[in-house]
Scaffold this motif. Structure first.
Motif, PDB file in Angstrom:
ATOM      1  N   TYR A  37       8.431   1.700  -2.346  1.00 59.83           N
ATOM      2  CA  TYR A  37       9.197   1.058  -3.416  1.00 59.83           C
ATOM      3  C   TYR A  37      10.285   0.165  -2.820  1.00 59.83           C
ATOM      4  CZ  TYR A  37      11.935   0.669  -7.719  1.00 59.83           C
ATOM      5  OH  TYR A  37      12.613   0.190  -8.796  1.00 59.83           O
ATOM      6  N   ARG A  38      10.973   0.650  -1.802  1.00 59.31           N
ATOM      7  CA  ARG A  38      11.995  -0.155  -1.139  1.00 59.31           C
ATOM      8  C   ARG A  38      11.397  -1.383  -0.485  1.00 59.31           C
ATOM      9  NH1 ARG A  38      15.476   4.595   1.764  1.00 59.31           N
ATOM     10  NH2 ARG A  38      16.527   5.342  -0.101  1.00 59.31           N
ATOM     11  N   ARG A  39      10.215  -1.220   0.119  1.00 59.87           N
ATOM     12  CA  ARG A  39       9.548  -2.354   0.754  1.00 59.87           C
ATOM     13  C   ARG A  39       9.198  -3.416  -0.283  1.00 59.87           C
ATOM     14  NH1 ARG A  39       4.381  -1.193   4.191  1.00 59.87           N
ATOM     15  NH2 ARG A  39       5.854  -0.771   5.848  1.00 59.87           N
TER      16      ARG A  39
ATOM     17  N   PRO B 297       0.835  -1.207   0.000  1.00 61.40           N
ATOM     18  CA  PRO B 297       0.000   0.000   0.000  1.00 61.40           C
ATOM     19  C   PRO B 297       0.869   1.256   0.000  1.00 61.40           C
ATOM     20  CG  PRO B 297       0.037  -1.000   2.162  1.00 61.40           C
ATOM     21  CD  PRO B 297       0.766  -1.933   1.255  1.00 61.40           C
ATOM     22  N   VAL B 298       0.506   2.212  -0.859  1.00 61.07           N
ATOM     23  CA  VAL B 298       1.257   3.458  -0.964  1.00 61.07           C
ATOM     24  C   VAL B 298       0.507   4.521  -0.189  1.00 61.07           C
ATOM     25  CG1 VAL B 298       2.167   5.192  -2.527  1.00 61.07           C
ATOM     26  CG2 VAL B 298       2.136   2.797  -3.220  1.00 61.07           C
TER      27      VAL B 298
ATOM     28  N   TRP C 229      10.707  -3.933  -3.177  1.00 49.75           N
ATOM     29  CA  TRP C 229      11.952  -4.569  -3.611  1.00 49.75           C
ATOM     30  C   TRP C 229      12.441  -5.564  -2.574  1.00 49.75           C
ATOM     31  CZ3 TRP C 229      14.792  -5.035  -7.907  1.00 49.75           C
ATOM     32  CH2 TRP C 229      14.415  -4.253  -8.994  1.00 49.75           C
ATOM     33  N   SER C 230      12.306  -5.235  -1.309  1.00 47.58           N
ATOM     34  CA  SER C 230      12.758  -6.172  -0.277  1.00 47.58           C
ATOM     35  C   SER C 230      11.884  -7.424  -0.262  1.00 47.58           C
ATOM     36  CB  SER C 230      12.772  -5.505   1.093  1.00 47.58           C
ATOM     37  OG  SER C 230      11.474  -5.210   1.515  1.00 47.58           O
ATOM     38  N   ILE C 231      10.585  -7.270  -0.489  1.00 48.00           N
ATOM     39  CA  ILE C 231       9.703  -8.435  -0.559  1.00 48.00           C
ATOM     40  C   ILE C 231      10.097  -9.312  -1.737  1.00 48.00           C
ATOM     41  CG2 ILE C 231       7.337  -9.167  -1.054  1.00 48.00           C
ATOM     42  CD1 ILE C 231       6.394  -6.720   0.540  1.00 48.00           C
ATOM     43  N   LEU C 232      10.352  -8.686  -2.893  1.00 45.30           N
ATOM     44  CA  LEU C 232      10.749  -9.458  -4.072  1.00 45.30           C
ATOM     45  C   LEU C 232      12.085 -10.150  -3.861  1.00 45.30           C
ATOM     46  CD1 LEU C 232       9.697  -7.017  -6.929  1.00 45.30           C
ATOM     47  CD2 LEU C 232       8.521  -9.071  -6.156  1.00 45.30           C
TER      48      LEU C 232
END
Length: 80
Positions: A20-22, A11-12, A24-27
């Motif tokens: 965006y960082r969150r 959620p933004v 990327w960390s999930i991916l």
């Protein structure tokens, strides 16, 4: 509005860069980026088996090193 993550959605709310960082960390944690990169080209079954064996061996080696380092740190802490 509830702040529940479903799947790989983030959620933004306000700070887009942090979201965006969150994402990327999930991916990265789910190794999605590596899988996408790996599936870009066809991988022969023999090469796939070799890669999987190599990854298993690497993870076992890393785990063994982690255990040894932990043991050494424990010994140092005890004064041995």
């Amino acid at each position: 509005m509830t702040n529940i993550l479903s799947g790989r959605s983030v959620p933004v709310s306000g700070n887009v860069l942090m979201c965006y960082r969150r994402l990327w960390s999930i991916l990265n944690n789910n190794k999605i980026r590596q899988e996408v990169r790996r599936n870009r080209y066809y991988e022969k079954p023999t090469i796939r088996r070799k890669r999987i064996r190599r990854e298993i061996a690497e993870s076992r080696f890393k785990e063994a090193v982690r255990k040894k380092v932990w043991l050494i740190l424990q010994m140092k802490a005890r004064g041995l």
